[in-house]
Design a protein around this motif. Structure first.
Motif: not given
Length: 373
Positions: A275-293
């Motif tokens: 919730k309101h997490v990914l808008h803080n991050w770059s596309d590259e970091d978001c992809v990394k976070i999503l892969r962890r998820c």
């Protein structure tokens, strides 16, 4: 010698031109609307109106709002601005013919709470802390240097966003050094979570069907996870946060608090909430976070899902679209993050290894997205 030739305005009517002039004037002084709203929150005007049954005359407001005596004549001007902006509703009441003849016969203005200002009344849906955070000096001073940041050549740890450039570090770094700001930030995030959580469990209850465990990644003090756990007792909820964030949070047994970094590890669960997490991050970091998820939801007999609550820019409503692009600019100013359109989300989901997703546009300027492996 160079000459400048003005563009012909024959096609623009006088009325259109004057309307444009007024509109530009209001845009230029829009910061006064923000500061008037900030003042209304600090003065507790919405709470005063609530105690008066939802409406009050100026004289009643003056008897309850803590103003310096020399500033009492100015309250009506603040209220007129806020009413014109739609924060409160103003109603002119003409004295009845049978009223005592000791007045001048002029109408009395009654100020009412409306849907907007009811969000400022102290209670379960109060968003006053969000107003105070978004108009804090730290944010405003950063926004004043937006043009300078756009002109700057280098980006680094202290220049990656206007906020970083002005304050010499990230928002979270400043919060770690400024207890008062940190408390305001955490309070505002908690208020937002409470507001959104109530809507999400009511409007999207089907999203939580079949889930037995959920981890709220970067879930702050656990407000969102706690609301979900209370609404769906069968769901075991936990919060993943940095150690320094959860250090002072008391355990009430409703949710489990897990210390960790989402860039390194996300606990296994049927569902992962962002919730309101990914808008803080770059596309590259978001992809990394999503892969962890994706790794976290792949441990059971059947694949789980990621639940994202964030902005999907492109609402057909002009008001909602303006709120969405304002969110985008705010994220750029604070974190060099961004609010994304659907095609941006699609690209990140595919790069992170997901196969399909569903967007629920039921949270106003925000959306709830279900993402599946």
């Amino acid at each position: 010698m160079e000459q400048t030739t003005a563009m012909p305005m024959a096609a623009t009517s006088k009325a259109e031109l004057l309307k444009a002039d007024a509109e530009l004037f209001c845009h230029t002084f829009a910061y006064l609307k923000s500061m008037a709203l900030n003042s209304a929150v600090k003065l507790g005007i919405a709470d005063v109106l609530q105690r008066c049954g939802g409406a009050a005359s100026l004289s009643k407001l003056l008897s309850a709002v803590p103003l310096h005596p020399s500033k009492r004549p100015y309250l009506c001007r603040l209220m007129n601005m806020l009413a014109a902006a739609g924060i409160f509703t103003a109603e002119d009441v003409v004295p009845a013919a049978s009223a005592p003849a000791d007045g001048d016969g002029a109408p009395t203005t009654i100020y009412h709470l409306n849907t907007v200002s009811r969000l400022l009344v102290d209670g379960s849906s109060c968003m006053s802390l969000c107003v105070l955070l978004d108009t804090t000096d730290l944010f405003v001073s950063a926004s004043l240097q937006l043009h300078q940041w756009l002109l700057s050549e280098e980006e680094g740890p202290t220049t990656g966003s206007p906020f970083m450039m002005v304050h010499g570090g990230s928002l979270y770094g400043v919060g770690s050094r400024d207890p008062e700001f940190n408390a305001l930030f955490n309070g505002a995030m908690g208020a937002t979570s409470k507001f959104i959580a109530a809507l999400a469990v009511r409007e999207c209850s089907q999203v939580f069907t079949g889930i037995t465990s959920l981890v709220d990644v970067a879930g702050g003090n656990g407000t969102m996870a706690r609301t979900i756990a209370e609404a769906f007792p069968r769901v075991k909820c936990s919060v993943l946060e940095l150690p320094q964030v959860i250090e002072g949070i008391s355990h009430d047994g409703t949710v489990e608090l897990v210390a960790g970094d989402m860039m390194e590890f996300v606990p296994p669960a049927d569902a992962v909430l962002l919730k309101h997490v990914l808008h803080n991050w770059s596309d590259e970091d978001c992809v990394k976070i999503l892969r962890r998820c994706r790794q976290a939801i792949s441990h059971g007999a059947r694949a789980g899902k990621v639940i994202i609550i964030d902005t999907v820019v492109g609402s057909p409503s002009h008001q909602m679209l303006e709120a969405q692009v304002t969110m985008d600019l705010a994220m750029m100013m604070l974190f060099n993050g961004k609010a994304r359109e659907e095609h941006n989300w699609h690209k990140m989901f595919m790069e992170a290894g997901f196969s399909h997703y569903k967007i629920h546009n039921v949270l106003g300027m925000r959306s709830l997205i279900e993402v599946h492996p």
